[in-house]
Motif scaffolding. Structure first.
Motif, PDB file in Angstrom:
ATOM      1  N   LEU A   1      -5.498   1.336  -0.700  1.00 20.58           N
ATOM      2  CA  LEU A   1      -5.380  -0.059  -0.489  1.00 20.58           C
ATOM      3  C   LEU A   1      -5.094  -0.506   0.838  1.00 20.58           C
ATOM      4  O   LEU A   1      -4.505   0.102   1.883  1.00 20.58           O
ATOM      5  CB  LEU A   1      -3.749  -0.234  -1.276  1.00 20.58           C
ATOM      6  CG  LEU A   1      -3.341  -1.783  -1.083  1.00 20.58           C
ATOM      7  CD1 LEU A   1      -4.122  -2.439  -2.030  1.00 20.58           C
ATOM      8  CD2 LEU A   1      -1.844  -1.909  -1.404  1.00 20.58           C
ATOM      9  N   ALA A   2      -5.970  -1.454   1.228  1.00 20.74           N
ATOM     10  CA  ALA A   2      -6.090  -2.277   2.473  1.00 20.74           C
ATOM     11  C   ALA A   2      -5.352  -3.435   2.535  1.00 20.74           C
ATOM     12  O   ALA A   2      -5.757  -4.304   1.548  1.00 20.74           O
ATOM     13  CB  ALA A   2      -7.475  -2.200   2.911  1.00 20.74           C
ATOM     14  N   THR A   3      -4.511  -3.645   3.470  1.00 20.19           N
ATOM     15  CA  THR A   3      -3.878  -4.855   3.634  1.00 20.19           C
ATOM     16  C   THR A   3      -4.011  -5.325   5.233  1.00 20.19           C
ATOM     17  O   THR A   3      -4.675  -4.438   5.759  1.00 20.19           O
ATOM     18  CB  THR A   3      -2.321  -4.885   3.257  1.00 20.19           C
ATOM     19  OG1 THR A   3      -1.674  -3.895   4.206  1.00 20.19           O
ATOM     20  CG2 THR A   3      -2.212  -4.453   1.997  1.00 20.19           C
TER      21      THR A   3
ATOM     22  N   ARG B   1      -4.278  -2.200   7.399  1.00 21.56           N
ATOM     23  CA  ARG B   1      -3.268  -0.936   7.317  1.00 21.56           C
ATOM     24  C   ARG B   1      -4.178  -0.389   5.803  1.00 21.56           C
ATOM     25  O   ARG B   1      -4.698  -1.350   4.993  1.00 21.56           O
ATOM     26  CB  ARG B   1      -2.196  -1.519   6.864  1.00 21.56           C
ATOM     27  CG  ARG B   1      -1.313  -2.259   7.843  1.00 21.56           C
ATOM     28  CD  ARG B   1      -0.916  -0.989   9.112  1.00 21.56           C
ATOM     29  NE  ARG B   1      -0.292  -1.812  10.208  1.00 21.56           N
ATOM     30  CZ  ARG B   1       0.041  -1.343  11.465  1.00 21.56           C
ATOM     31  NH1 ARG B   1      -0.477  -0.329  11.598  1.00 21.56           N
ATOM     32  NH2 ARG B   1       0.566  -2.109  12.405  1.00 21.56           N
ATOM     33  N   VAL B   2      -4.115   0.825   5.808  1.00 19.09           N
ATOM     34  CA  VAL B   2      -4.772   1.488   4.550  1.00 19.09           C
ATOM     35  C   VAL B   2      -3.858   2.592   4.315  1.00 19.09           C
ATOM     36  O   VAL B   2      -3.303   3.339   5.007  1.00 19.09           O
ATOM     37  CB  VAL B   2      -5.990   2.020   4.866  1.00 19.09           C
ATOM     38  CG1 VAL B   2      -6.742   2.627   3.664  1.00 19.09           C
ATOM     39  CG2 VAL B   2      -6.971   0.723   5.383  1.00 19.09           C
ATOM     40  N   ARG B   3      -3.386   2.608   3.007  1.00 19.87           N
ATOM     41  CA  ARG B   3      -2.763   3.758   2.602  1.00 19.87           C
ATOM     42  C   ARG B   3      -3.067   4.175   1.044  1.00 19.87           C
ATOM     43  O   ARG B   3      -3.823   3.389   0.441  1.00 19.87           O
ATOM     44  CB  ARG B   3      -1.219   3.560   2.614  1.00 19.87           C
ATOM     45  CG  ARG B   3      -0.593   2.673   1.475  1.00 19.87           C
ATOM     46  CD  ARG B   3      -0.817   1.297   1.637  1.00 19.87           C
ATOM     47  NE  ARG B   3      -0.054   0.479   2.396  1.00 19.87           N
ATOM     48  CZ  ARG B   3      -0.726  -0.416   3.237  1.00 19.87           C
ATOM     49  NH1 ARG B   3      -1.734  -0.993   2.929  1.00 19.87           N
ATOM     50  NH2 ARG B   3       0.019  -1.097   4.019  1.00 19.87           N
ATOM     51  N   ALA B   4      -2.731   5.510   0.721  1.00 24.28           N
ATOM     52  CA  ALA B   4      -2.963   5.977  -0.520  1.00 24.28           C
ATOM     53  C   ALA B   4      -2.288   5.378  -1.603  1.00 24.28           C
ATOM     54  O   ALA B   4      -1.089   5.346  -1.452  1.00 24.28           O
ATOM     55  CB  ALA B   4      -3.101   7.538  -0.555  1.00 24.28           C
ATOM     56  N   PHE B   5      -2.646   5.309  -2.730  1.00 26.98           N
ATOM     57  CA  PHE B   5      -1.852   4.678  -3.912  1.00 26.98           C
ATOM     58  C   PHE B   5      -2.361   5.438  -5.124  1.00 26.98           C
ATOM     59  O   PHE B   5      -3.424   5.897  -5.096  1.00 26.98           O
ATOM     60  CB  PHE B   5      -2.280   3.257  -4.240  1.00 26.98           C
ATOM     61  CG  PHE B   5      -1.086   2.301  -3.468  1.00 26.98           C
ATOM     62  CD1 PHE B   5      -0.326   1.733  -4.508  1.00 26.98           C
ATOM     63  CD2 PHE B   5      -0.922   2.125  -2.363  1.00 26.98           C
ATOM     64  CE1 PHE B   5       0.603   0.500  -3.788  1.00 26.98           C
ATOM     65  CE2 PHE B   5       0.061   1.239  -1.780  1.00 26.98           C
ATOM     66  CZ  PHE B   5       0.509   0.482  -2.555  1.00 26.98           C
TER      67      PHE B   5
END
Length: 133
Positions: A19-21, A28-32
């Motif tokens: 997910l990129a915000t 900001r990118v993080r795994a979901f």
């Protein structure tokens, strides 16, 4: 299979998506790993105390990307908060591992659904396919 169902199935089978915000001018990118199709809407879940929740509140335009079997999916759209207890319960039923961190009755569990979304399936061999929902 309808478009949104195809998107959900891909995310669900991929297990992990990114997910990129944005935060100010910084991506900001993080795994979901949470996804749910409920009442015709595609949901993800997070905690309201997390920075990602604050980033989505400031700018609800996000993008997710998942990869599976040589194909990838990008979903770009806006996330809308949904505090309905029933959708929280549906996510907890689907993903019981969340019960250690969240409850349908707490004020931290956040359910968000996509609106005005474009999902594009891509690979190195096939023409892209875009689904709007």
């Amino acid at each position: 299979m309808e478009g949104i169902e195809k998107v959900y199935q891909f995310l669900d089978e991929a297990h992990t998506y990114y997910l990129a915000t944005v935060e100010g001018d910084q991506p900001r990118v993080r795994a979901f790993g949470t996804s749910l199709l409920y009442n015709g809407k595609l949901y993800i879940q997070t905690g309201k105390v997390k920075p990602v929740s604050k980033q989505i509140a400031a700018n609800p335009k996000v993008e997710v990307c998942a990869f599976k079997d040589g194909k990838w999916l990008r979903v770009a759209g806006e996330l809308v908060n949904d505090d309905d207890k029933a959708v929280k319960e549906a996510m907890l039923e689907k993903m019981p591992s969340l019960k250690g961190m969240y409850s349908a009755d707490d004020d931290n569990m956040q359910m968000l659904y996509f609106k005005n979304a474009d999902a594009t399936f891509s690979s190195f061999t096939d023409a892209p396919e875009t689904i709007h929902f």
